[in-house]
Structures are given as structure tokens and as C-alpha cells.
Design a protein around this motif. Sequence first.
Motif, PDB file in Angstrom:
ATOM      1  N   GLN A  34       0.836  -1.204   0.000  1.00  0.00           N
ATOM      2  CA  GLN A  34       0.000   0.000   0.000  1.00  0.00           C
ATOM      3  C   GLN A  34       0.871   1.255   0.000  1.00  0.00           C
ATOM      4  N   HIS A  40      -3.549  -2.826  10.280  1.00  0.00           N
ATOM      5  CA  HIS A  40      -4.780  -3.151  11.013  1.00  0.00           C
ATOM      6  C   HIS A  40      -4.443  -3.723  12.388  1.00  0.00           C
ATOM      7  N   CYS A  51     -13.986  -1.590  13.613  1.00  0.00           N
ATOM      8  CA  CYS A  51     -13.940  -1.638  12.148  1.00  0.00           C
ATOM      9  C   CYS A  51     -14.776  -0.506  11.542  1.00  0.00           C
ATOM     10  N   CYS A  54     -13.844   3.284  10.762  1.00  0.00           N
ATOM     11  CA  CYS A  54     -13.239   3.622   9.469  1.00  0.00           C
ATOM     12  C   CYS A  54     -14.086   3.147   8.283  1.00  0.00           C
ATOM     13  N   HIS A  55     -14.657   1.941   8.388  1.00  0.00           N
ATOM     14  CA  HIS A  55     -15.453   1.414   7.271  1.00  0.00           C
ATOM     15  C   HIS A  55     -16.916   1.728   7.553  1.00  0.00           C
ATOM     16  N   TRP A 105      -5.122   4.006  -2.190  1.00  0.00           N
ATOM     17  CA  TRP A 105      -5.061   2.646  -1.649  1.00  0.00           C
ATOM     18  C   TRP A 105      -5.281   1.654  -2.775  1.00  0.00           C
ATOM     19  N   VAL A 108      -7.731  -4.639  -2.480  1.00  0.00           N
ATOM     20  CA  VAL A 108      -7.295  -6.002  -2.163  1.00  0.00           C
ATOM     21  C   VAL A 108      -8.329  -6.998  -2.702  1.00  0.00           C
ATOM     22  N   HIS A 109      -9.601  -6.770  -2.367  1.00  0.00           N
ATOM     23  CA  HIS A 109     -10.697  -7.602  -2.883  1.00  0.00           C
ATOM     24  C   HIS A 109     -11.288  -6.873  -4.070  1.00  0.00           C
ATOM     25  N   HIS A 133     -13.380 -12.295   5.982  1.00  0.00           N
ATOM     26  CA  HIS A 133     -12.077 -11.618   5.888  1.00  0.00           C
ATOM     27  C   HIS A 133     -11.031 -12.152   6.858  1.00  0.00           C
TER      28      HIS A 133
HETATM   29  C1  HEC Z   1      -8.193   3.342  11.484  1.00  0.00           C
HETATM   30  C2  HEC Z   1      -8.959   2.956  10.319  1.00  0.00           C
HETATM   31  C3  HEC Z   1      -9.315   1.495  10.078  1.00  0.00           C
HETATM   32  C4  HEC Z   1      -9.847   0.576  10.980  1.00  0.00           C
HETATM   33  C5  HEC Z   1     -10.169   0.761  12.451  1.00  0.00           C
HETATM   34  C6  HEC Z   1     -10.082  -0.637  10.206  1.00  0.00           C
HETATM   35  N1  HEC Z   1      -9.690  -0.457   8.910  1.00  0.00           N
HETATM   36 FE1  HEC Z   1      -9.847  -1.799   7.411  1.00  0.00          FE
HETATM   37  N2  HEC Z   1      -8.873  -0.530   6.130  1.00  0.00           N
HETATM   38  C7  HEC Z   1      -8.451   0.751   6.454  1.00  0.00           C
HETATM   39  C8  HEC Z   1      -7.677   1.296   5.349  1.00  0.00           C
HETATM   40  C9  HEC Z   1      -7.014   2.663   5.292  1.00  0.00           C
HETATM   41  C10 HEC Z   1      -7.672   0.304   4.341  1.00  0.00           C
HETATM   42  C11 HEC Z   1      -6.985   0.374   2.962  1.00  0.00           C
HETATM   43  C12 HEC Z   1      -5.530  -0.021   3.084  1.00  0.00           C
HETATM   44  C13 HEC Z   1      -5.338  -1.487   3.312  1.00  0.00           C
HETATM   45  O1  HEC Z   1      -5.860  -2.302   2.518  1.00  0.00           O
HETATM   46  O2  HEC Z   1      -4.659  -1.842   4.307  1.00  0.00           O
HETATM   47  C14 HEC Z   1      -8.436  -0.834   4.867  1.00  0.00           C
HETATM   48  C15 HEC Z   1      -8.669  -2.011   4.179  1.00  0.00           C
HETATM   49  C16 HEC Z   1      -9.457  -3.064   4.653  1.00  0.00           C
HETATM   50  C17 HEC Z   1      -9.808  -4.246   3.891  1.00  0.00           C
HETATM   51  C18 HEC Z   1      -9.385  -4.536   2.460  1.00  0.00           C
HETATM   52  C19 HEC Z   1     -10.108  -3.638   1.502  1.00  0.00           C
HETATM   53  C20 HEC Z   1      -9.903  -4.007   0.061  1.00  0.00           C
HETATM   54  O3  HEC Z   1      -9.287  -3.227  -0.671  1.00  0.00           O
HETATM   55  O4  HEC Z   1     -10.362  -5.084  -0.348  1.00  0.00           O
HETATM   56  C21 HEC Z   1     -10.587  -5.031   4.688  1.00  0.00           C
HETATM   57  C22 HEC Z   1     -11.210  -6.363   4.324  1.00  0.00           C
HETATM   58  C23 HEC Z   1     -10.698  -4.357   5.956  1.00  0.00           C
HETATM   59  N3  HEC Z   1     -10.010  -3.167   5.902  1.00  0.00           N
HETATM   60  C24 HEC Z   1     -11.387  -4.860   7.033  1.00  0.00           C
HETATM   61  C25 HEC Z   1     -11.350  -4.299   8.306  1.00  0.00           C
HETATM   62  C26 HEC Z   1     -11.872  -4.956   9.491  1.00  0.00           C
HETATM   63  C27 HEC Z   1     -12.563  -6.311   9.505  1.00  0.00           C
HETATM   64  C28 HEC Z   1     -11.641  -4.113  10.540  1.00  0.00           C
HETATM   65  C29 HEC Z   1     -11.932  -4.339  12.018  1.00  0.00           C
HETATM   66  C30 HEC Z   1     -11.367  -5.580  12.570  1.00  0.00           C
HETATM   67  C31 HEC Z   1     -10.990  -2.921  10.005  1.00  0.00           C
HETATM   68  N4  HEC Z   1     -10.818  -3.087   8.656  1.00  0.00           N
HETATM   69  C32 HEC Z   1     -10.619  -1.798  10.753  1.00  0.00           C
HETATM   70  C33 HEC Z   1      -8.706   1.415   7.630  1.00  0.00           C
HETATM   71  C34 HEC Z   1      -9.217   0.829   8.787  1.00  0.00           C
END
Ligand code: HEC
Length: 173
Positions: A34, A40, A51, A54-55, A105, A108-109, A133
Amino acid sequence: MKTRFLSALGILVLALLIGFAACVNPREGYAPEQPIAFSHQLHAGVNQIPCQYCHVSVGESHKASIPGVNTCMNCHSQVSGRTPEGKREIQKIRNAWKTGDPIDWVKVHDLPDHVRFSHQPHIMAGKDCTECHGQVNTMDVVATQNELNMGWCVNCHRQPENNAPIECFTCHY
Ligand code: HEC
Ligand code: HEC
Ligand code: HEC
Ligand code: HEC
Ligand code: HEC
């Protein structure tokens, strides 16, 4: 006779296509690098940020949404990181915030465009993020945990307790 032969041929071609796609596209374990070393494990694991902080849209919509620079700046206008590498990565966030450029970014999926997928019905049905995931809160770099192919979707839909539809148009436009 002829139509029966043609439909058998159709099914064969379909089976070959699916088999071929599965062979040339082994998506399990895909973990692209990235533009910023976002972990994470550190955020969702050690610091227990939920989760959906942010999402944001994952329960309501089709897309789970990747947070913008402003969300990062909620903390990183203050938090500067502990190690020299950490500080350098966080500086990239502040630079993007100053210039107004988005962070590019890498997905990934990424399902093909002919597939209809939405998070909403899955979250409504009580499915947890981990079911599809894996343990994202232990990952420094997000990696796919399954092939994301048709068999994976249909196998889960078929489980009696899920009672989810398996007609073709459920998932195809
Ligand atoms: C502080 C912010 C933050 C938190 C909290 C967070 N994420 Fe994310 N997530 C991101 C960011 C930024 C990306 C894109 C960069 C990467 O893929 O690492 C991402 C990417 C992802 C992706 C891949 C997306 C793709 O491109 O397919 C998944 C699946 C995901 N997160 C799941 C989770 C889950 C499940 C949790 C909780 C356990 C979580 N995230 C918590 C910021 C966050
Ligand atoms: C709710 C607060 C919060 C949010 C939101 C947040 N972070 Fe962090 N981040 C932290 C904390 C806490 C640390 C640990 C660093 C420290 O303690 O100095 C950290 C560390 C980091 C580090 C450095 C890791 C290291 O090795 O020091 C990077 C890079 C980073 N975050 C990127 C991001 C990105 C990109 C976003 C937005 C997608 C984001 N963070 C959103 C709290 C947050
Ligand atoms: C039923 C399986 C399933 C569940 C449960 C699930 N996801 Fe996903 N997720 C997927 C699939 C499949 C994709 C790829 C979608 C695409 O490419 O269109 C995806 C993509 C993502 C993405 C990338 C952005 C997007 O929407 O394409 C993020 C971020 C994400 N999921 C986070 C989460 C979080 C957070 C949870 C839990 C609240 C969760 N997911 C629950 C299957 C699931
Ligand atoms: C872990 C199990 C699981 C996996 C994996 C899964 N699903 Fe689902 N899916 C469900 C459940 C449960 C429902 C909700 C059924 C209900 O309550 O109506 C659902 C509902 C749906 C719906 C809405 C159907 C409707 O009209 O109500 C679509 C579309 C869908 N899934 C597509 C997919 C696609 C595409 C994939 C693969 C990329 C996938 N699903 C993977 C369990 C799963
Ligand atoms: C629960 C969701 C779901 C259902 C139901 C479903 N598909 Fe799929 N289908 C997918 C997904 C996801 C892919 C993408 C697979 C990939 O990219 O590896 C796919 C891919 C395909 C492909 C392209 C070959 C490939 O692997 O990319 C064809 C052809 C296809 N499906 C036909 C059908 C037919 C015919 C039906 C009805 C009998 C059907 N699908 C039902 C999810 C589904």
C-alpha cells in the motif's frame, strides 16, 4: 436432440470457463503493498479501533468504504508515531491532507463487474467480518482469506441455516 446437445455443450463451456478462471486467478493470500504502511494489527488490534469507525458504510450499503485522509487526521494531527519509519509514514498523511490529494489505496478484494455483491444483507443476517475476511485485527498487511470465487459464495448460501438464495440472478446482472 440438437437443443439437448447444445445445452450440454453450453454447460461444458461454462464449466471450462469457471475452471480456467479459478486456475489463472488464485486470489487467496493476495496482499498488495500500500502507498502508506497502514497496519490493522496496530489500529484494530492493539488500539481496538472498531472496524466501522473507518469502514463507515459497511452495514448500510453495497460498499464498505475506505476512510479518507480526514479520518486519519482525527488522530494523526496529534499522534506522530514512535519509530522513524512510523513518523515518515504519518508525514505522508499530513502531506496528503495539506495538498488535498487522496491516498491511492490499492484494492485487495475486487470482484468482476458482472457480480452483484453487497455487504448490507450479510451484515443484516448477522455475518461477522471474520467469516469472510479472517482475523483482520492481527494483520499488518490485509490479505484475502479465500478464493472469492463463485463456489465460495454458493457454498455458504447453500448452508441450511443461511437460507440464502442461489438463483443465478441473485449474484449476476
Ligand atoms: C483506522 C482505520 C481502520 C480501521 C479501524 C479498520 N480499517 Fe480496514 N482498512 C483501512 C484502510 C485505510 C484500508 C486500505 C488499506 C489497506 O488495505 O490496508 C483498509 C482495508 C481493509 C480491507 C481490504 C479492503 C480491500 O481493498 O479489499 C478489509 C477487508 C478491511 N479493511 C477490514 C477491516 C476490518 C474487519 C476491521 C476491524 C477488525 C478494520 N478493517 C478496521 C482502515 C481501517
Ligand atoms: C482513532 C485514532 C487513529 C486513527 C483514526 C488512525 N490512527 Fe494511525 N495510529 C494511531 C495510534 C494510536 C498509533 C500508534 C502510534 C503512536 O502511539 O505514536 C498509530 C500509528 C500509525 C502509523 C505508524 C505506525 C508506527 O509504526 O508507528 C501509521 C502509518 C498510521 N497510524 C496510519 C494511519 C492511517 C493511514 C490512518 C487513516 C486511514 C490512521 N492511521 C488512522 C491512531 C489512529
Ligand atoms: C459475506 C462475506 C463478507 C462479510 C461478512 C464482510 N465482507 Fe467485506 N467484502 C466481501 C467481499 C466479497 C468484498 C469484495 C467486494 C467487491 O469487490 O465488490 C469485500 C470488500 C470489503 C472492503 C473493500 C471495499 C469494498 O466494499 O469493496 C472492505 C473495506 C470490507 N470488505 C470490510 C468489511 C468489514 C469491516 C466487514 C464487517 C463489518 C465485512 N467487510 C464483512 C465479503 C464480506
Ligand atoms: C459466510 C456466508 C456467505 C458468503 C461467503 C456469501 N454470502 Fe451472500 N448471503 C449470505 C446470507 C446469510 C445472506 C442473507 C440471506 C437472507 O437473509 O436473505 C446473503 C445474501 C446475499 C445477497 C442478497 C440476496 C437477496 O436477494 O436477498 C446477495 C446478492 C449475496 N448474498 C451475494 C453474495 C456473493 C456474490 C458472495 C460471494 C462473493 C456471497 N454472497 C458470499 C451468506 C453468505
Ligand atoms: C451466490 C452468488 C452467485 C450465484 C448464486 C451464482 N454466481 Fe456465478 N459467479 C459468482 C461470482 C462471485 C463469480 C466470479 C468468480 C471469479 O471471479 O472467480 C461468478 C462467475 C460466474 C461466471 C464466469 C466464470 C468465472 O468464474 O468468472 C459464470 C459464467 C457464472 N458465474 C454463471 C453463473 C450461473 C449460470 C449461475 C446460476 C446457476 C450463477 N453463476 C450463480 C457468484 C454467483
